[in-house]
Design an enzyme around this catalytic site. Structure first.
Site, PDB file in Angstrom:
ATOM      1  CG  ASP A 184      -1.046  -9.631  10.346  1.00  0.00           C
ATOM      2  OD1 ASP A 184      -0.438 -10.017   9.341  1.00  0.00           O
ATOM      3  OD2 ASP A 184      -2.189  -9.148  10.302  1.00  0.00           O
ATOM      4  CB  SER A 185       1.041  -6.279   7.895  1.00  0.00           C
ATOM      5  OG  SER A 185      -0.160  -6.887   7.467  1.00  0.00           O
ATOM      6  CE1 TYR A 203       4.099  -3.952   7.430  1.00  0.00           C
ATOM      7  CE2 TYR A 203       4.996  -6.105   7.980  1.00  0.00           C
ATOM      8  CZ  TYR A 203       4.773  -4.783   8.309  1.00  0.00           C
ATOM      9  OH  TYR A 203       5.237  -4.310   9.509  1.00  0.00           O
ATOM     10  N   GLY A 204       1.624  -6.585   1.804  1.00  0.00           N
ATOM     11  CA  GLY A 204       1.535  -7.491   0.661  1.00  0.00           C
ATOM     12  C   GLY A 204       1.782  -6.871  -0.696  1.00  0.00           C
ATOM     13  CB  CYS A 260       2.130 -11.518   8.572  1.00  0.00           C
ATOM     14  SG  CYS A 260       2.338 -10.522   7.076  1.00  0.00           S
ATOM     15  CG  ASN A 261       0.245 -16.411   4.712  1.00  0.00           C
ATOM     16  OD1 ASN A 261       0.582 -17.572   4.584  1.00  0.00           O
ATOM     17  ND2 ASN A 261      -0.873 -16.076   5.340  1.00  0.00           N
ATOM     18  CB  THR A 262       3.449 -10.541   3.265  1.00  0.00           C
ATOM     19  OG1 THR A 262       2.192 -10.650   2.577  1.00  0.00           O
ATOM     20  CG2 THR A 262       4.399  -9.740   2.405  1.00  0.00           C
ATOM     21  CD  GLU A 294      -8.137  -3.984   6.229  1.00  0.00           C
ATOM     22  OE1 GLU A 294      -8.161  -2.803   6.614  1.00  0.00           O
ATOM     23  OE2 GLU A 294      -7.445  -4.863   6.776  1.00  0.00           O
ATOM     24  CB  CYS A 330      -3.422 -13.415   2.653  1.00  0.00           C
ATOM     25  SG  CYS A 330      -3.749 -11.784   3.383  1.00  0.00           S
ATOM     26  CB  THR A 331      -3.901 -13.778   8.412  1.00  0.00           C
ATOM     27  OG1 THR A 331      -3.296 -12.506   8.210  1.00  0.00           O
ATOM     28  CG2 THR A 331      -2.856 -14.801   8.762  1.00  0.00           C
ATOM     29  CG  HIS A 332      -6.938  -9.476   5.440  1.00  0.00           C
ATOM     30  ND1 HIS A 332      -5.648  -9.133   5.721  1.00  0.00           N
ATOM     31  CD2 HIS A 332      -7.697  -8.424   5.845  1.00  0.00           C
ATOM     32  CE1 HIS A 332      -5.624  -7.922   6.267  1.00  0.00           C
ATOM     33  NE2 HIS A 332      -6.853  -7.474   6.357  1.00  0.00           N
TER      34      HIS A 332
END
Lengths: 266, 266
Positions: A11-12, A43-44, A74-76, A152, A184-186
């Site tokens: 992931d980023s 990255y997004g 990471c979706n991006t 975050e 998005c994994t967040h």
């Protein structure tokens, strides 16, 4: 191929740990090498070319460590770099975006909303992935660039996050979707708040679990499941920025301390 | 030294253009080389060690281009990497953090608030810089990690931004400060909203103008002012991510198109 080799998850930054967590729960025997590019995240908001370059560098790093499978958590990266990652990789590649698309096509109305980063939305990758399974579906995408910073900041259930979510959800909900992909994994960390806002009739797709199921399916069909049990201390974590913050937030994601976090100098 | 050499201005991304803009206004003869590390931004959430490494790399890049002065237009880099930058540089170095501190010590009450990134706040650099001029001052720092993403989203006067600002300002205003330093180059874009929230008795320090004045002062005293006029086309911009987004947002910051944006591959 040696079935005891680890699975590389990347992931980023830290969001991909939601996927690692689902993998550890669904496949407790498997050993995970996790890579988070914490020195260059996010990255997004960056260009496809830059994200693809970073993805290639991480792929090479994990392949050198002899993983038996790559999980793009990471979706991006999945949105803009998957063909390049697959081309580089002699081992199978599973990605969260395809997993999200597979889950989304269970929609009854055929109208699906996707919440994702700017780069993922601009790539059109979710539309393409969903249309591959169901060309007749309508896909409405919405970039949510503030969601990751809000997560975050730890404002998971804060009036600011609620107001932001209302703003982002408005145009998507107006399109009468019955399924919303958390692209998005967040975003799974905002699931309780989002569920409250959209109501019980909306299906929220969190691709972490779907990804773990896909990994299990592929490992089984290729006879690659590890047989020896894996202790949590055997998982390894690699990051590019100093690991203090990753260790703290990561422990919250996984529900236990991260013993072994290595700093990679690039 | 050749007085016609350019001034190197650098930032993690686009925020430093507010400083470049002030420099162009105050010193219209000077030629600017601007560097924005758009592929690795933001710096404000990353460790001091990582930010210092990036700062050294940019410093080297600009020195190789034969600048006569370096302007650190990023509070986070100034907070954690200034000694290293100064040690590398044979030319004078001006930084936004020192400029902000110089302006802040005009406070009548001796109580100053600082709004900045997480990394800048954790470094304690503003406290140190203000105490260097006025050891008797009280400095109250507040990290505002959502301000930069909100600015990038373009929500300069949005209910979400107002609610976020209220939350961040509450503990600072409670300390009875009469001066508020906008300690990140993104924040001046929120000045109208912040001014409305804190009222007319609070002085808001935007270090872009102060920095430009400090550059003018140093160039004059060292007899380094350029004499030939500079055309806007002579300024050059270097970025590490594809320049489309930088060009678009940058044109808004500077009030005119950026003709010459170069992509640096690192």
């Amino acid at each position: 191929m040696d079935r005891d080799r680890p699975i590389g998850v990347f992931d980023s930054g830290i969001g991909g740990l939601t996927v690692a967590h689902a993998l550890m729960a669904a496949l407790p025997h498997e050993r995970i090498l996790y890579f988070g590019d914490t020195a260059r995240l996010p990255y997004g908001t960056k260009s496809s070319a830059t994200v693809a370059g970073y993805a290639a560098q991480i792929t090479e790093f994990l392949l050198r460590r002899d993983v038996k499978m790559l999980v793009v958590a990471c979706n991006t990266m999945a949105a803009v770099a998957l063909p390049a990652i697959v081309a580089m990789s002699p081992v199978p590649v599973v990605d969260v975006l395809d997993a999200g698309a597979r889950a989304a096509v269970a929609s009854r109305s055929g109208r699906v909303g996707v919440l994702a980063t700017l780069t993922t939305v601009n790539s059109g990758a979710y539309e393409r992935a969903i249309h591959e399974y169901r060309p007749d579906f309508t896909v409405v995408s919405q970039a949510c660039p503030l969601f990751a910073p809000l997560v975050e900041e730890g404002w998971l259930d804060h009036p600011v996050t609620e107001l932001t979510a209302q703003e982002y959800l408005k145009p998507v909900v107006a399109e009468d979707v019955d399924t919303l992909v958390l692209g998005c994994t967040h975003y799974p960390l905002l699931k309780p708040l989002l569920a409250r806002l959209v109501g019980p009739d909306m299906t929220l797709v969190d691709s972490a679990h779907t990804t773990a199921m896909r990994v299990l399916e592929l490992l089984t069909s290729w006879n690659l499941c590890r047989t020896a049990p894996c202790h949590v201390q055997e998982h390894e974590y690699f990051v590019t920025d100093l690991p203090q913050r990753f260790r703290a937030v990561g422990a919250l994601c996984l529900g236990r301390p991260l013993p072994d976090v290595h700093l990679v100098h690039w």
